[in-house]
Design a protein around this motif. Structure first.
Motif, mmCIF file in Angstrom:
data_model
loop_
_atom_site.group_PDB
_atom_site.id
_atom_site.type_symbol
_atom_site.label_atom_id
_atom_site.label_comp_id
_atom_site.label_asym_id
_atom_site.label_seq_id
_atom_site.Cartn_x
_atom_site.Cartn_y
_atom_site.Cartn_z
ATOM 1 N N VAL A 129 -5.695 -13.422 -4.696
ATOM 2 C CA VAL A 129 -6.543 -12.702 -5.525
ATOM 3 C C VAL A 129 -6.123 -12.010 -6.517
ATOM 4 C CG1 VAL A 129 -6.364 -9.776 -4.443
ATOM 5 C CG2 VAL A 129 -6.221 -12.451 -2.931
ATOM 6 N N MET A 130 -7.478 -11.573 -7.547
ATOM 7 C CA MET A 130 -6.827 -10.931 -8.596
ATOM 8 C C MET A 130 -7.457 -10.034 -7.795
ATOM 9 S SD MET A 130 -7.420 -14.340 -11.023
ATOM 10 C CE MET A 130 -7.243 -12.845 -12.713
ATOM 11 N N LEU A 131 -6.316 -9.129 -8.547
ATOM 12 C CA LEU A 131 -6.758 -6.896 -8.077
ATOM 13 C C LEU A 131 -6.434 -6.773 -9.562
ATOM 14 C CD1 LEU A 131 -7.457 -5.477 -6.543
ATOM 15 C CD2 LEU A 131 -5.162 -4.500 -5.913
ATOM 16 N N LEU A 132 -7.593 -5.795 -10.408
ATOM 17 C CA LEU A 132 -7.795 -5.660 -11.545
ATOM 18 C C LEU A 132 -7.807 -4.214 -11.273
ATOM 19 C CD1 LEU A 132 -9.696 -8.365 -13.053
ATOM 20 C CD2 LEU A 132 -7.328 -8.341 -12.968
ATOM 21 N N THR A 133 -7.618 -3.569 -11.814
ATOM 22 C CA THR A 133 -8.384 -1.854 -12.768
ATOM 23 C C THR A 133 -8.176 -1.116 -13.449
ATOM 24 O OG1 THR A 133 -7.243 -0.411 -11.055
ATOM 25 C CG2 THR A 133 -5.707 -1.269 -11.301
ATOM 26 N N ASN A 134 -8.291 -0.227 -13.415
ATOM 27 C CA ASN A 134 -8.278 0.240 -15.404
ATOM 28 C C ASN A 134 -6.969 1.506 -14.488
ATOM 29 O OD1 ASN A 134 -9.488 2.463 -13.468
ATOM 30 N ND2 ASN A 134 -10.904 2.985 -15.267
ATOM 31 N N ALA A 135 -6.560 1.840 -13.666
ATOM 32 C CA ALA A 135 -5.372 2.470 -13.421
ATOM 33 C C ALA A 135 -4.010 2.149 -14.176
ATOM 34 C CB ALA A 135 -5.219 2.645 -12.031
ATOM 35 N N ASN A 136 -3.932 3.100 -14.817
ATOM 36 C CA ASN A 136 -2.270 2.479 -15.147
ATOM 37 C C ASN A 136 -0.880 3.079 -13.637
ATOM 38 O OD1 ASN A 136 -2.541 2.043 -17.942
ATOM 39 N ND2 ASN A 136 -2.606 4.544 -17.817
ATOM 40 N N LEU A 137 -1.048 1.550 -12.926
ATOM 41 C CA LEU A 137 -0.078 1.813 -12.198
ATOM 42 C C LEU A 137 1.256 2.125 -12.576
ATOM 43 C CD1 LEU A 137 -1.799 -1.016 -9.957
ATOM 44 C CD2 LEU A 137 -1.979 1.918 -9.931
ATOM 45 N N SER A 138 2.711 2.259 -11.524
ATOM 46 C CA SER A 138 3.933 2.237 -12.016
ATOM 47 C C SER A 138 4.247 0.994 -11.451
ATOM 48 C CB SER A 138 4.666 3.534 -10.908
ATOM 49 O OG SER A 138 4.596 3.083 -9.754
ATOM 50 N N ASP A 139 5.159 0.752 -11.907
ATOM 51 C CA ASP A 139 5.750 -0.727 -10.741
ATOM 52 C C ASP A 139 5.388 -0.932 -9.538
ATOM 53 O OD1 ASP A 139 6.708 -0.838 -13.868
ATOM 54 O OD2 ASP A 139 8.389 -1.126 -13.452
ATOM 55 N N GLY A 140 6.962 0.525 -8.609
ATOM 56 C CA GLY A 140 6.485 0.398 -7.691
ATOM 57 C C GLY A 140 4.784 0.572 -7.057
ATOM 58 N N ALA A 141 3.625 0.667 -7.914
ATOM 59 C CA ALA A 141 2.620 1.240 -6.653
ATOM 60 C C ALA A 141 2.145 -0.439 -6.889
ATOM 61 C CB ALA A 141 2.047 1.736 -8.199
ATOM 62 N N MET A 142 2.551 -1.562 -8.213
ATOM 63 C CA MET A 142 2.175 -2.472 -8.409
ATOM 64 C C MET A 142 2.406 -3.177 -7.754
ATOM 65 S SD MET A 142 1.641 -4.266 -12.548
ATOM 66 C CE MET A 142 2.921 -2.990 -12.972
ATOM 67 N N ALA A 143 4.075 -3.420 -7.230
ATOM 68 C CA ALA A 143 4.599 -3.888 -6.012
ATOM 69 C C ALA A 143 4.338 -3.598 -4.901
ATOM 70 C CB ALA A 143 6.140 -3.818 -6.110
ATOM 71 N N MET A 144 3.291 -2.803 -4.549
ATOM 72 C CA MET A 144 3.215 -2.062 -3.504
ATOM 73 C C MET A 144 1.409 -2.472 -3.101
ATOM 74 S SD MET A 144 2.975 -0.630 0.165
ATOM 75 C CE MET A 144 4.744 0.662 -0.634
ATOM 76 N N ALA A 145 0.785 -2.784 -3.860
ATOM 77 C CA ALA A 145 -0.249 -3.621 -3.992
ATOM 78 C C ALA A 145 -0.026 -4.288 -3.910
ATOM 79 C CB ALA A 145 -0.993 -3.371 -5.206
ATOM 80 N N LEU A 146 0.596 -5.332 -4.123
ATOM 81 C CA LEU A 146 0.590 -7.165 -4.268
ATOM 82 C C LEU A 146 1.147 -7.332 -2.338
ATOM 83 C CD1 LEU A 146 1.195 -9.714 -4.950
ATOM 84 C CD2 LEU A 146 3.231 -9.213 -5.893
ATOM 85 N N ILE A 147 1.738 -6.213 -2.069
ATOM 86 C CA ILE A 147 2.613 -6.485 -0.102
ATOM 87 C C ILE A 147 0.895 -5.679 0.279
ATOM 88 C CG2 ILE A 147 3.086 -4.961 1.171
ATOM 89 C CD1 ILE A 147 5.715 -4.373 -0.717
ATOM 90 N N ASN A 148 0.224 -5.025 0.106
ATOM 91 C CA ASN A 148 0.037 -4.726 0.925
ATOM 92 C C ASN A 148 -2.152 -5.792 0.954
ATOM 93 O OD1 ASN A 148 -0.037 -2.083 1.636
ATOM 94 N ND2 ASN A 148 -0.890 -1.024 -0.217
ATOM 95 N N ILE A 149 -1.664 -6.705 -0.531
ATOM 96 C CA ILE A 149 -2.974 -7.513 -0.562
ATOM 97 C C ILE A 149 -2.081 -8.538 0.435
ATOM 98 C CG2 ILE A 149 -3.193 -9.798 -2.263
ATOM 99 C CD1 ILE A 149 -3.363 -7.776 -4.322
ATOM 100 N N THR A 150 -1.524 -8.916 0.249
ATOM 101 C CA THR A 150 -0.442 -9.782 1.227
ATOM 102 C C THR A 150 -0.838 -9.783 2.806
ATOM 103 O OG1 THR A 150 0.903 -10.387 0.103
ATOM 104 C CG2 THR A 150 1.930 -10.873 2.328
ATOM 105 N N GLU A 151 -0.468 -8.081 3.647
ATOM 106 C CA GLU A 151 -1.039 -7.810 4.648
ATOM 107 C C GLU A 151 -2.569 -8.389 4.929
ATOM 108 O OE1 GLU A 151 0.671 -3.961 4.603
ATOM 109 O OE2 GLU A 151 2.487 -4.003 5.026
ATOM 110 N N ALA A 152 -2.791 -8.004 3.933
ATOM 111 C CA ALA A 152 -4.537 -7.938 4.632
ATOM 112 C C ALA A 152 -5.062 -9.398 4.447
ATOM 113 C CB ALA A 152 -5.850 -7.812 3.004
ATOM 114 N N LYS A 153 -3.931 -10.622 3.588
ATOM 115 C CA LYS A 153 -4.034 -11.862 3.636
ATOM 116 C C LYS A 153 -4.462 -12.090 5.083
ATOM 117 C CE LYS A 153 -2.713 -13.973 0.576
ATOM 118 N NZ LYS A 153 -2.179 -14.569 -0.868
ATOM 119 N N ALA A 154 -2.960 -11.855 5.689
ATOM 120 C CA ALA A 154 -2.449 -12.284 7.004
ATOM 121 C C ALA A 154 -3.145 -11.706 7.698
ATOM 122 C CB ALA A 154 -0.732 -11.228 7.100
ATOM 123 N N GLY A 155 -3.936 -10.647 8.270
ATOM 124 C CA GLY A 155 -4.743 -10.103 8.986
ATOM 125 C C GLY A 155 -5.772 -10.847 9.486
#
Length: 159
Positions: A129-155
Motif C-alpha cells: 500500500v502506498m498512501l499519498l497525501t498533500n498534508a504535512n503529517l507529523s512523524d506520529g501521524a505517519m506512524a498512526m497512518a501505517l498502523i491504520n493501514i495494517t489494521e485495515a489489511k488484517a480486517g
C-alpha cells in the motif's frame, strides 16, 4: 525488461523531497516512492536474497533513478492489477495505490501459518500500500497512518 522478462514499476515523483515512512526503508526524506513487479518466473529462476541487491541495482538503472532517492516496495503482483483510489475534501487530498497477492506471506499474524518464500518454495505474497497525501503529517501521524493501514489489511484478510 530484465532477463527477458517484462517487469513493471510504478514510480511516484513528488517533485521535491518529502518526509515519508516506509516499511522498506524506514523514515526518510525522499523524492520518489515506487512499487515494483517481479514476475514469478524470476523468483523461480533463483532470485534470492544473495542476488536481490544486484537485481534491485538493475531495476533502479532501468528507471533511471538512484536507489538512495527512492522508497521501493516489491511484489509478485502485476502492476496491471494495481488498484487506485483518490479523494479530495476541502483541499486535503489523499490517494492510495495497492497491490495484493495473499497466497504466501500476506496472512494474518497469530492465525495463519506462515510459509517460506523462495525458489521451489511458496510463491511470494504481499499486500503493498502506498498512501499519498498533500498534508504535512507529523512523524506520529505517519506512524498512526501505517498502523491504520495494517489494521485495515488484517480486517480485509479476516473476511
Amino acid at each position: 525488461m530484465i532477463d527477458d522478462q517484462e517487469v513493471k514499476t510504478l514510480l511516484v515523483d513528488f517533485g521535491e523531497e518529502r518526509p515519508m515512512l516506509s516499511t522498506a526503508c524506514g523514515y526518510k526524506r525522499l523524492r520518489y516512492a515506487a512499487n515494483h513487479y517481479i514476475p514469478s518466473v524470476l523468483w523461480e529462476q533463483g532470485l534470492d536474497h544473495n542476488h536481490f541487491d544486484e537485481y534491485l541495482t538493475r531495476v533502479f538503472d532501468s528507471i533511471h533513478q538512484d536507489q538512495k532517492n527512492v522508497a521501493m516496495l516489491v511484489t509478485a503482483v502485476d502492476m496491471d492489477n494495481l488498484a487506485y483510489r483518490y479523494a479530495n475534501y476541502r483541499g486535503l487530498m489523499i490517494g492510495c495505490f495497492a497491490t495484493a497477492g495473499v497466497k504466501g506471506n500476506a496472512m494474518r499474524m497469530g492465525v495463519d501459518k506462515a510459509q517460506v518464500e523462495g525458489p521451489g518454495l511458496s510463491p511470494p505474497g504481499t499486500i503493498n500500500v502506498m498512501l499519498l497525501t498533500n498534508a504535512n503529517l507529523s512523524d506520529g501521524a505517519m506512524a498512526m497512518a501505517l498502523i491504520n493501514i495494517t489494521e485495515a489489511k488484517a480486517g480485509v484478510l479476516q473476511t
